[in-house]
Scaffold this motif. Structure first.
Motif, PDB file in Angstrom:
ATOM      1  N   ALA A 235      -1.567  -7.948   6.317  1.00 54.30           N
ATOM      2  CA  ALA A 235      -0.534  -8.368   6.912  1.00 54.30           C
ATOM      3  C   ALA A 235      -0.235  -9.571   8.160  1.00 54.30           C
ATOM      4  O   ALA A 235      -0.357  -9.959   8.514  1.00 54.30           O
ATOM      5  CB  ALA A 235       0.154  -7.572   6.339  1.00 54.30           C
ATOM      6  N   GLN A 236      -1.018  -8.329   9.522  1.00 52.11           N
ATOM      7  CA  GLN A 236      -1.057  -8.752  10.467  1.00 52.11           C
ATOM      8  C   GLN A 236      -1.869 -10.094  10.637  1.00 52.11           C
ATOM      9  O   GLN A 236      -0.963 -10.591  11.194  1.00 52.11           O
ATOM     10  CB  GLN A 236      -0.571  -7.667  11.378  1.00 52.11           C
ATOM     11  CG  GLN A 236      -0.645  -7.735  13.204  1.00 52.11           C
ATOM     12  CD  GLN A 236       0.776  -8.055  12.914  1.00 52.11           C
ATOM     13  OE1 GLN A 236       1.021  -7.073  12.961  1.00 52.11           O
ATOM     14  NE2 GLN A 236       1.376  -8.963  13.672  1.00 52.11           N
TER      15      GLN A 236
ATOM     16  N   PHE B 273       4.572  -6.466   4.876  1.00 51.47           N
ATOM     17  CA  PHE B 273       3.811  -5.064   4.670  1.00 51.47           C
ATOM     18  C   PHE B 273       4.704  -4.368   3.721  1.00 51.47           C
ATOM     19  O   PHE B 273       5.852  -3.943   4.669  1.00 51.47           O
ATOM     20  CB  PHE B 273       2.779  -4.584   5.796  1.00 51.47           C
ATOM     21  CG  PHE B 273       2.777  -3.295   5.670  1.00 51.47           C
ATOM     22  CD1 PHE B 273       1.438  -3.483   4.923  1.00 51.47           C
ATOM     23  CD2 PHE B 273       3.190  -2.179   6.128  1.00 51.47           C
ATOM     24  CE1 PHE B 273       0.419  -2.365   4.445  1.00 51.47           C
ATOM     25  CE2 PHE B 273       2.257  -0.733   5.729  1.00 51.47           C
ATOM     26  CZ  PHE B 273       1.521  -1.073   4.526  1.00 51.47           C
TER      27      PHE B 273
ATOM     28  N   SER C  95       0.565   3.529   5.201  1.00 52.34           N
ATOM     29  CA  SER C  95       0.501   2.937   6.601  1.00 52.34           C
ATOM     30  C   SER C  95      -0.939   3.128   6.959  1.00 52.34           C
ATOM     31  O   SER C  95      -1.391   2.527   7.762  1.00 52.34           O
ATOM     32  CB  SER C  95       1.199   2.819   7.190  1.00 52.34           C
ATOM     33  OG  SER C  95       1.616   3.828   7.572  1.00 52.34           O
TER      34      SER C  95
ATOM     35  N   SER D 150       0.970  -1.421   0.160  1.00 53.70           N
ATOM     36  CA  SER D 150      -0.108   0.279   0.043  1.00 53.70           C
ATOM     37  C   SER D 150       0.799   1.122  -0.228  1.00 53.70           C
ATOM     38  O   SER D 150       1.958   1.240   0.682  1.00 53.70           O
ATOM     39  CB  SER D 150      -0.868   0.722   1.286  1.00 53.70           C
ATOM     40  OG  SER D 150      -1.813   1.258   1.274  1.00 53.70           O
TER      41      SER D 150
ATOM     42  N   GLY E  38      -4.941   1.838   3.699  1.00 56.10           N
ATOM     43  CA  GLY E  38      -3.616   1.569   4.154  1.00 56.10           C
ATOM     44  C   GLY E  38      -3.589   0.851   5.839  1.00 56.10           C
ATOM     45  O   GLY E  38      -2.847  -0.147   5.668  1.00 56.10           O
TER      46      GLY E  38
ATOM     47  N   ASP F 271       5.374  -0.680   2.508  1.00 56.25           N
ATOM     48  CA  ASP F 271       4.339   0.693   1.791  1.00 56.25           C
ATOM     49  C   ASP F 271       5.933   1.586   2.058  1.00 56.25           C
ATOM     50  O   ASP F 271       7.080   1.050   1.449  1.00 56.25           O
ATOM     51  CB  ASP F 271       4.136   1.407   3.385  1.00 56.25           C
ATOM     52  CG  ASP F 271       4.660   1.304   4.856  1.00 56.25           C
ATOM     53  OD1 ASP F 271       5.596   1.314   4.287  1.00 56.25           O
ATOM     54  OD2 ASP F 271       4.277   2.152   5.761  1.00 56.25           O
TER      55      ASP F 271
ATOM     56  N   ARG G   2      -2.392  -3.336   6.488  1.00 59.56           N
ATOM     57  CA  ARG G   2      -1.789  -3.370   7.774  1.00 59.56           C
ATOM     58  C   ARG G   2      -2.205  -4.559   8.143  1.00 59.56           C
ATOM     59  O   ARG G   2      -1.545  -5.542   8.939  1.00 59.56           O
ATOM     60  CB  ARG G   2      -1.023  -1.735   8.421  1.00 59.56           C
ATOM     61  CG  ARG G   2      -0.532  -1.906   9.182  1.00 59.56           C
ATOM     62  CD  ARG G   2      -0.009  -1.058   9.909  1.00 59.56           C
ATOM     63  NE  ARG G   2       0.606   0.443   9.183  1.00 59.56           N
ATOM     64  CZ  ARG G   2       1.839  -0.345   9.150  1.00 59.56           C
ATOM     65  NH1 ARG G   2       3.087  -2.043   9.574  1.00 59.56           N
ATOM     66  NH2 ARG G   2       2.716   0.142   8.193  1.00 59.56           N
ATOM     67  N   ARG G   3      -3.972  -4.187   8.326  1.00 58.26           N
ATOM     68  CA  ARG G   3      -4.575  -5.398   9.039  1.00 58.26           C
ATOM     69  C   ARG G   3      -4.764  -7.066   8.256  1.00 58.26           C
ATOM     70  O   ARG G   3      -4.196  -7.616   9.070  1.00 58.26           O
ATOM     71  CB  ARG G   3      -5.889  -4.784   9.491  1.00 58.26           C
ATOM     72  CG  ARG G   3      -6.245  -4.001  10.388  1.00 58.26           C
ATOM     73  CD  ARG G   3      -7.086  -3.365  10.646  1.00 58.26           C
ATOM     74  NE  ARG G   3      -7.455  -2.464  11.509  1.00 58.26           N
ATOM     75  CZ  ARG G   3      -8.480  -1.386  11.780  1.00 58.26           C
ATOM     76  NH1 ARG G   3     -10.234  -1.700  11.426  1.00 58.26           N
ATOM     77  NH2 ARG G   3      -8.670  -0.313  12.421  1.00 58.26           N
TER      78      ARG G   3
END
Length: 187
Positions: A28-29, A41, A16, A13, A21, A43, A25-26
């Motif tokens: 990927a986590q 992740f 973040s 993305s 973004g 960015d 991020r969520r």
């Protein structure tokens, strides 16, 4: 900067923050923590740079006559070999709003490699020549010729149609998929 990676998932993305973004991020986590998938992740901070301003200036090119949509433009053809080489080693690429992060030429090159690519359409930019919300304009269905939303004092309309064609070529490949996180964008 991310080191050359072998396997796993890359979630990309431009930022973040913001809706795309945060979602990226969520995701990927969650893939790391709950699915046990090796996930990075990436960015602008993780990549270490954005596209040069003479390729994709971070400004709005809308003429604001149809709507107040954000309109991004990219000069086609710019590709960083090191970015393609780095990303080609992932098993899967999940791309959220990547304007200013990856160029159309880089996305095109990556799509030709044949690895699965999943674009998450947080807006309509992947489907148009540059506008993020077409309002009631349907020019994207016919190639974005004669775009009514672009500021033609700063960008030639033929450039918008060219960017739209490149996007269509990318999405015509069997390994490239488009998802939408909302029913509104999907429909």
């Amino acid at each position: 900067m991310i080191q050359t990676h072998k396997g796993g998932l890359a979630v990309l993305s431009s930022a973040s923050a913001g809706g795309a973004g945060i979602a990226a991020r969520r995701l990927a986590q969650a893939m790391r923590d709950h699915a046990g998938i090796d996930t990075d992740f990436i960015d602008t901070q993780g990549l270490g740079e954005v596209l040069p301003a003479d390729v994709a200036e971070q400004t709005n090119y809308s003429n604001r006559t149809v709507s107040d949509t954000h309109f991004t433009y990219e000069y086609p053809g710019f590709a960083r070999g090191w970015v393609i080489e780095m990303l080609r080693h992932y098993d899967v690429l999940n791309l959220h709003w990547v304007s200013y992060l990856l160029s159309l030429a880089e996305l095109d090159a990556l799509s030709r490699i044949g690895k699965p690519m999943f674009f998450s359409a947080h807006d309509f930019n992947y489907l148009t020549g540059g506008c993020h919300y077409p309002a009631n304009c349907t020019q994207f269905e016919a190639g974005c010729h004669g775009c009514p939303q672009v500021d033609t004092r700063r960008i030639a309309p033929s450039w918008i149609a060219r960017n739209h064609t490149i996007k269509r070529e990318i999405f015509s490949r069997a390994n490239v998929h488009l998802t939408a996180p909302s029913a509104w964008v999907r429909d």
